[in-house]
Scaffold this active site. Sequence first.
Site, short mmCIF file in Angstrom:
data_model
loop_
_atom_site.label_atom_id
_atom_site.label_comp_id
_atom_site.label_asym_id
_atom_site.label_seq_id
_atom_site.Cartn_x
_atom_site.Cartn_y
_atom_site.Cartn_z
N HIS A 361 0.82 -1.21 0.00
CA HIS A 361 0.00 0.00 0.00
C HIS A 361 0.85 1.26 0.00
O HIS A 361 0.48 2.26 -0.58
CB HIS A 361 -1.07 0.00 1.11
CG HIS A 361 -0.57 0.03 2.51
ND1 HIS A 361 -0.56 -1.07 3.31
CD2 HIS A 361 -0.09 1.03 3.25
CE1 HIS A 361 -0.09 -0.75 4.50
NE2 HIS A 361 0.21 0.53 4.49
N CYS A 672 -7.63 -1.46 -16.38
CA CYS A 672 -7.20 -0.50 -15.36
C CYS A 672 -6.00 -1.00 -14.56
O CYS A 672 -5.62 -0.39 -13.57
CB CYS A 672 -8.35 -0.14 -14.43
SG CYS A 672 -8.97 -1.53 -13.50
C1 PEP Z 1 -5.54 -4.97 -10.82
O1 PEP Z 1 -5.51 -6.02 -10.18
O2 PEP Z 1 -5.07 -4.86 -11.96
C2 PEP Z 1 -6.15 -3.77 -10.23
C3 PEP Z 1 -6.33 -2.67 -10.94
O3 PEP Z 1 -6.46 -3.82 -8.91
P1 PEP Z 1 -5.37 -3.63 -7.73
O4 PEP Z 1 -4.04 -3.34 -8.35
O5 PEP Z 1 -5.87 -2.52 -6.89
O6 PEP Z 1 -5.43 -4.97 -7.08
#
Ligand code: PEP
Length: 752
Positions: A361, A672
Amino acid sequence: MVKENSILLALRQIIEVVSQKSSFEDAIALLVEKIRATMKTDCCSLYLLNNRKTRLALAATDGLSKESVGKVSLQIGEGLVGLVGERQELVNLADAPSHPNFKYLPDVGEDEFLSILGVPVINQGELLGVLVVQCKEKRLFDEQEETFLITLSAQIASIISVNRSTKESLENNVKRFKGKNGSGSIAIAQAVVWKPPVNFDTIQIMYSEDKDIQSELFHQTLFQLQTEMDMANLRLQESSHEMASSGYMSGYGCMLDDTSFEDEVDNEIFTQGLVAASAIKIIAEKRIALAKEAGDKDKARDIRDFAAILITRLVHLLPKETDISTPVVLVVKSMPAALVAEMPRNKIAGFVCIDSATSSHTAILARDLGIPAVIDVNLDIDNVDGHTIIVDGQSAEVLVDPSTSVVDEYMQLISQSRQLHDLFEKEKFEKGITLDGKRINIQLNAGLNHEVDDLSAQTDGIGLYRTEISFMLSNSLPNEEQQVLWYKSLLAQFKGLPVCMRTLDVGGDKGLPYLPIEEQNPALGWRGIRVCIDQPNILKTQLRAMLKAQLEYGNLEIMLPMISRLEEVLIVKRILNEAISEIEDETKQTVKRPPFGIMIEIPCVAYILDELAAECDFFSIGSNDLIQYLFAVDRTNPKVSKYFDTFNPAAIRCLKFFKDKTESLNKPISVCGEIAGSSLGSLLLLSLGYTNLSMNYSQIARVKYISRHINLNDLLAIGKKALTLNSSVKIKHLYTEYAQAQGLMSVIDQKK
Ligand code: PEP
Ligand code: MG
């Protein structure tokens, strides 16, 4: 060329004379001279890989302009020399200028050469450089010449390797540390080590004879703190964080202005002989007890926090925040997420975090802030304060005490990245429209508040709002009102544009301090939607807050993370329906049903897409998790990071499958994950037909620039070809080659 029986002799002679040279520069200058003479070519040059392993720099030449030595360099993959480096294979061409990878370098004096033979210089599997011979005439080099150059390159590899390591350790005396996570560009500045506040409970009661000194220390620290708090208060007011400033001061101000507190601490020091820290603790404890008796929990907490800060100052003699006049590299063992988010961006040039437990994080936050950062790096924190540090967020490396030549190299990179920044700046308010007129949606992955003017005008909305980041910055589970405020401010900032909010995605590598999840195998455990379904109150409160926040704006979209079963979607929809009816009853307003989507992160959804599509309005690929689960590779484990390969044939065919399948189901899809914000990754996605990309703020300008300087039809053809190839090297090369043809190489971030 030499006669066959004399090849070995020629080789031995070259190596012998070269080894006799005391300086490395003289040795390689002689080497190219000897090779040119022995092979009877018109030119011989040696290119060496730079420290960051991103560029091949001309190190010695006999035939090209000698002035270019040390000045000219090519990226891996760029030009024919870069091609040899990238593929680590020999290149033998009779007519070099007609090859698509040919790159004309002005001022090098290469114009007259037509044929080229280039071989990689490799030591123990590691590329060190490229050795090249060139001729004016159009001719293919024969097998014997190829063998000669290959054998020679193998022999000189060890000389180069030895020189490289001696150079690094002796000449440069640079200490290089590899981190797990890197983000942002490059920073060079002095290190300031931040240490966490001492734990109030573990302060021991200790005594001292030097009562006057203890008292003096106490008063000085108190005075210093008072001044700093006044300044911090002013700063907060200036930046219109009045609410925060009043809260900040109301708690501690009463202690600072309370002269009886000073008298009582002095009394403990002089009558009991306590050291200052112990005296503060004793007096604070008495006051905490009184506040608790009076039922004033907030006051009790304030006294405790204040005493902890004061004692921390005494114990660590911390550098004051206000002392930081020029930007520094902040080095911390670990740092609470709240502090990372509040780092004064104009004073922090770079950020280094040692601890692995906080890696994920903290990394997300650092990336979002756009500060060059390296996380989870094994550095001795006690030996870096005040030292010069280079933070290379692109290669996740930290260099301590770099020599001037290393600093120069990095300064050059910084200047290149500034030039790029200026280039991107010109187009930042333009739309993502390709050269052949196709619209590419470039959206933001949000999590922190960005104090950027016209942020919404630079994007097509928010493709992913990681709600868990605000949860991570809170001390306790935020209630509905608190969440409504957060969501409202984002929906207002992006009024008229879609804002896709993801429901709480905790677990795995993202923990909440007040909801610890201890698991053997967290990536495969209780995470994402699983937590929300098992804690429906958390989910319901969040959905209610999102719906209430959008009443005025109507631009909300809701997205679910980590979906693996249809039932999960049905449960959330039921809770969403309940929330909508409740809010309609409470507000007597009609609640607009927000578009509802799910993330594709777990490969099993490939087999239930029809059913899922019937229940949702859109899909978004979370490539970070999708690749993690597709290849069974822990996204946070550096030992296996090479298997986290988005250009692998399996990965690109998987991405293509989801694009085609969702298209046939008539549902929009976006990406994303990190790949959407990477240079080559965005080219790959466009070539597979994706036109909705969502990424962190720091990546928006680059990807937008790329999307505006490509031809989508050409890329789609490249995508088709990529799907037929059998290795990531070959696939990646297709995109590098295209970037080069479009004049985009300087924009492409090779490390991403
Ligand atoms: C992903 O897993 O690509 C995503 C966008 O979520 P996070 O990175 O927050 O797990
Ligand atoms: Mg994810």
